[in-house]
Design an enzyme around this catalytic site. Structure first.
Site, PDB file in Angstrom:
ATOM      1  N   ARG A   1       0.676 -14.421   9.115  1.00  0.00           N
ATOM      2  CA  ARG A   1      -0.496 -14.528   8.241  1.00  0.00           C
ATOM      3  C   ARG A   1      -0.587 -13.202   7.494  1.00  0.00           C
ATOM      4  O   ARG A   1      -1.301 -12.287   7.881  1.00  0.00           O
ATOM      5  CB  ARG A   1      -1.754 -14.830   9.049  1.00  0.00           C
ATOM      6  N   ILE A   2       0.148 -13.151   6.439  1.00  0.00           N
ATOM      7  CA  ILE A   2       0.457 -11.937   5.695  1.00  0.00           C
ATOM      8  C   ILE A   2      -0.800 -11.168   5.283  1.00  0.00           C
ATOM      9  O   ILE A   2      -1.723 -11.747   4.733  1.00  0.00           O
ATOM     10  CB  ILE A   2       1.362 -12.307   4.482  1.00  0.00           C
ATOM     11  N   GLY A   3      -0.819  -9.879   5.627  1.00  0.00           N
ATOM     12  CA  GLY A   3      -1.937  -9.020   5.262  1.00  0.00           C
ATOM     13  C   GLY A   3      -3.181  -9.198   6.114  1.00  0.00           C
ATOM     14  O   GLY A   3      -4.198  -8.563   5.859  1.00  0.00           O
ATOM     15  N   CYS A   4      -3.106 -10.040   7.131  1.00  0.00           N
ATOM     16  CA  CYS A   4      -4.324 -10.392   7.873  1.00  0.00           C
ATOM     17  C   CYS A   4      -4.356  -9.884   9.310  1.00  0.00           C
ATOM     18  O   CYS A   4      -5.362 -10.038   9.986  1.00  0.00           O
ATOM     19  CB  CYS A   4      -4.500 -11.909   7.872  1.00  0.00           C
ATOM     20  N   GLY A   5      -3.292  -9.291   9.772  1.00  0.00           N
ATOM     21  CA  GLY A   5      -3.297  -8.724  11.113  1.00  0.00           C
ATOM     22  C   GLY A   5      -3.895  -7.330  11.064  1.00  0.00           C
ATOM     23  O   GLY A   5      -5.099  -7.152  10.854  1.00  0.00           O
ATOM     24  N   LEU A   6      -3.052  -6.344  11.175  1.00  0.00           N
ATOM     25  CA  LEU A   6      -3.494  -4.948  11.139  1.00  0.00           C
ATOM     26  C   LEU A   6      -4.098  -4.569   9.794  1.00  0.00           C
ATOM     27  O   LEU A   6      -4.902  -3.649   9.711  1.00  0.00           O
ATOM     28  CB  LEU A   6      -2.322  -4.019  11.462  1.00  0.00           C
ATOM     29  N   ASP A   7      -3.719  -5.280   8.735  1.00  0.00           N
ATOM     30  CA  ASP A   7      -4.231  -4.957   7.401  1.00  0.00           C
ATOM     31  C   ASP A   7      -5.609  -5.559   7.120  1.00  0.00           C
ATOM     32  O   ASP A   7      -6.228  -5.257   6.098  1.00  0.00           O
ATOM     33  CB  ASP A   7      -3.230  -5.389   6.324  1.00  0.00           C
TER      34      ASP A   7
ATOM     35  N   LYS B   1       0.860  -1.191   0.000  1.00  0.00           N
ATOM     36  CA  LYS B   1       0.000   0.000   0.000  1.00  0.00           C
ATOM     37  C   LYS B   1       0.890   1.233   0.000  1.00  0.00           C
ATOM     38  O   LYS B   1       2.084   1.159   0.312  1.00  0.00           O
ATOM     39  CB  LYS B   1      -0.914  -0.003   1.223  1.00  0.00           C
TER      40      LYS B   1
END
Length: 125
Positions: free
Chosen positions: A110-116, A75
């Site tokens: 867990r790529i892109g799945c926490g804060l994103d 992003k």
């Protein structure tokens, strides 16, 4: 290409593994895993010195290697959320990069799945 899911601390990955995580093009690294990696590696400064300003509008999503860490730019700004599409483009860039460089061991959250806030079931697929 196959992968296994293992629970553990990303920053405790064994020597020889390459860490992967998501960042914004402004190199904020102000929260979550990105902040931990910045604290351990001084990643913001290293990204700036190695890559300069990252123009997301020109380059789009991509993978930036610093030492044994691949920073996935997903992003433009830290306060934005990546789209499933932008993460997908960054992961395709990652795949090309690891194949070209013979990298076989990646450690990533867990790529892109926490804060994103992307959905792990969708991303995992």
């Amino acid at each position: 290409m196959t992968f296994s899911e293992i629970k553990g601390d990303l920053l405790s990955a064994p020597r020889g593994w390459v860490l992967v995580h998501c960042i914004s093009a402004d190199y904020a690294l102000g929260a979550g895993v990105a902040k931990q990696i910045d604290n351990q590696y001084n990643m913001k400064e290293m990204l700036r010195s190695m890559y300069g300003e990252y123009d997301f509008d020109s380059y789009g999503p991509g993978a930036l290697l610093v030492l044994d860490v691949i920073n996935l730019v997903t992003k433009d700004r830290c306060f934005e959320k990546p789209t499933f599409e932008s993460l997908g483009h960054a992961l395709l860039d990652l795949r090309k990069f690891i194949e070209m460089n013979g990298i076989t061991r990646l450690a990533m959250p867990r790529i892109g799945c926490g804060l994103d806030r992307l959905n792990w079931d969708d991303v995992r697929e």
